[in-house]
Write a protein that holds these residues in place. Structure first.
Motif, mmCIF file in Angstrom:
data_model
loop_
_atom_site.group_PDB
_atom_site.id
_atom_site.type_symbol
_atom_site.label_atom_id
_atom_site.label_comp_id
_atom_site.label_asym_id
_atom_site.label_seq_id
_atom_site.Cartn_x
_atom_site.Cartn_y
_atom_site.Cartn_z
ATOM 1 N N ILE A 37 0.861 -1.144 0.038
ATOM 2 C CA ILE A 37 0.109 -0.086 0.005
ATOM 3 C C ILE A 37 0.994 1.172 -0.025
ATOM 4 C CG2 ILE A 37 -1.649 1.202 1.379
ATOM 5 C CD1 ILE A 37 -2.529 -1.463 2.317
ATOM 6 N N SER A 38 0.498 2.283 -0.921
ATOM 7 C CA SER A 38 1.471 3.572 -0.930
ATOM 8 C C SER A 38 0.682 4.349 0.243
ATOM 9 C CB SER A 38 1.096 3.910 -2.441
ATOM 10 O OG SER A 38 1.513 5.314 -2.341
ATOM 11 N N TYR A 46 -0.479 13.741 1.665
ATOM 12 C CA TYR A 46 0.893 13.446 1.971
ATOM 13 C C TYR A 46 1.654 14.052 1.015
ATOM 14 C CZ TYR A 46 5.326 10.972 2.657
ATOM 15 O OH TYR A 46 6.426 10.605 2.755
ATOM 16 N N LYS A 47 2.680 14.672 1.706
ATOM 17 C CA LYS A 47 3.765 15.271 0.808
ATOM 18 C C LYS A 47 5.217 14.729 1.241
ATOM 19 C CE LYS A 47 1.230 19.396 -0.519
ATOM 20 N NZ LYS A 47 0.204 18.766 -0.997
ATOM 21 N N GLY A 48 5.857 14.081 0.268
ATOM 22 C CA GLY A 48 7.151 13.469 0.706
ATOM 23 C C GLY A 48 7.533 12.646 -0.236
ATOM 24 N N PRO A 49 8.496 11.780 0.097
ATOM 25 C CA PRO A 49 9.072 10.731 -0.771
ATOM 26 C C PRO A 49 7.663 9.576 -0.712
ATOM 27 C CG PRO A 49 10.043 10.588 1.106
ATOM 28 C CD PRO A 49 9.307 11.974 1.371
ATOM 29 N N GLU A 50 7.840 8.768 -1.851
ATOM 30 C CA GLU A 50 7.217 7.655 -1.804
ATOM 31 C C GLU A 50 7.407 6.574 -0.901
ATOM 32 O OE1 GLU A 50 4.373 6.809 -3.908
ATOM 33 O OE2 GLU A 50 4.574 8.666 -4.899
ATOM 34 N N ILE A 51 6.375 6.242 -0.184
ATOM 35 C CA ILE A 51 6.770 5.143 0.844
ATOM 36 C C ILE A 51 5.541 4.142 0.787
ATOM 37 C CG2 ILE A 51 6.375 4.740 3.336
ATOM 38 C CD1 ILE A 51 7.453 7.751 3.579
ATOM 39 N N ILE A 62 5.517 -5.889 7.585
ATOM 40 C CA ILE A 62 6.409 -6.610 7.278
ATOM 41 C C ILE A 62 7.808 -5.726 7.058
ATOM 42 C CG2 ILE A 62 5.797 -8.956 7.547
ATOM 43 C CD1 ILE A 62 6.549 -9.137 4.584
ATOM 44 N N GLY A 63 7.423 -4.759 6.171
ATOM 45 C CA GLY A 63 8.618 -3.795 5.803
ATOM 46 C C GLY A 63 7.991 -2.568 5.272
ATOM 47 N N MET A 64 8.863 -1.399 4.893
ATOM 48 C CA MET A 64 8.395 -0.242 4.321
ATOM 49 C C MET A 64 9.752 0.268 3.308
ATOM 50 S SD MET A 64 7.243 1.849 7.585
ATOM 51 C CE MET A 64 7.028 3.322 6.915
ATOM 52 N N GLU A 65 9.241 0.569 2.159
ATOM 53 C CA GLU A 65 10.260 0.978 0.982
ATOM 54 C C GLU A 65 9.956 2.454 0.878
ATOM 55 O OE1 GLU A 65 11.260 -0.310 -3.516
ATOM 56 O OE2 GLU A 65 9.397 -0.926 -2.748
ATOM 57 N N PHE A 66 11.271 2.968 0.737
ATOM 58 C CA PHE A 66 11.157 4.483 0.597
ATOM 59 C C PHE A 66 11.805 4.827 -0.749
ATOM 60 C CE2 PHE A 66 11.551 3.387 5.125
ATOM 61 C CZ PHE A 66 10.643 4.173 5.793
ATOM 62 N N LEU A 67 11.246 5.619 -1.486
ATOM 63 C CA LEU A 67 11.875 6.031 -2.812
ATOM 64 C C LEU A 67 11.919 7.610 -3.026
ATOM 65 C CD1 LEU A 67 9.618 3.511 -4.874
ATOM 66 C CD2 LEU A 67 11.976 3.146 -4.270
ATOM 67 N N LEU A 68 12.956 8.193 -3.210
ATOM 68 C CA LEU A 68 13.128 9.533 -3.322
ATOM 69 C C LEU A 68 12.766 9.760 -4.854
ATOM 70 C CD1 LEU A 68 16.459 10.647 -1.440
ATOM 71 C CD2 LEU A 68 13.840 10.709 -0.796
ATOM 72 N N GLU A 69 12.221 10.846 -5.054
ATOM 73 C CA GLU A 69 11.743 11.373 -6.529
ATOM 74 C C GLU A 69 13.200 11.502 -7.284
ATOM 75 O OE1 GLU A 69 9.448 14.325 -7.442
ATOM 76 O OE2 GLU A 69 7.940 14.414 -5.774
ATOM 77 N N GLN A 70 13.531 11.217 -8.437
ATOM 78 C CA GLN A 70 14.497 11.249 -9.267
ATOM 79 C C GLN A 70 14.504 12.395 -10.043
ATOM 80 O OE1 GLN A 70 16.707 9.000 -9.647
ATOM 81 N NE2 GLN A 70 15.981 7.709 -7.853
#
Length: 72
Positions: A37-38, A46-51, A62-70
């Motif tokens: 789920i995003s 929400y404003k910020g990196p993709e989580i 079980i986990g979280m992924e963090f993606l910064l904008e390119q």
């Protein structure tokens, strides 16, 4: 429970990170993420990196992924 821990892996560029929570079975466990789920889909303002929140087949986070904008 001493072996239960939180682990974070960051890629070489520093723009992607994965946080494994104690119930994560570990890297290389195929099919472990049953639902993703995003954060943007939950919190519209929400404003910020993709989580992304990763859940197992029992609905346990079980986990979280963090993606910064390119930058283009």
């Amino acid at each position: 429970m001493a072996d239960r821990k939180i682990d974070m892996v960051v890629n070489e560029d520093g723009d992607v990170a994965y946080l494994s929570l104690p119930d994560h079975p570990g890297k290389g466990s195929p099919g472990v993420v049953a639902k993703q789920i995003s954060l943007h889909s939950i919190i519209k303002e929400y404003k910020g990196p993709e989580i992304y929140l990763d859940f197992d087949k029992n609905g346990v986070l079980i986990g979280m992924e963090f993606l910064l904008e390119q930058a283009d």
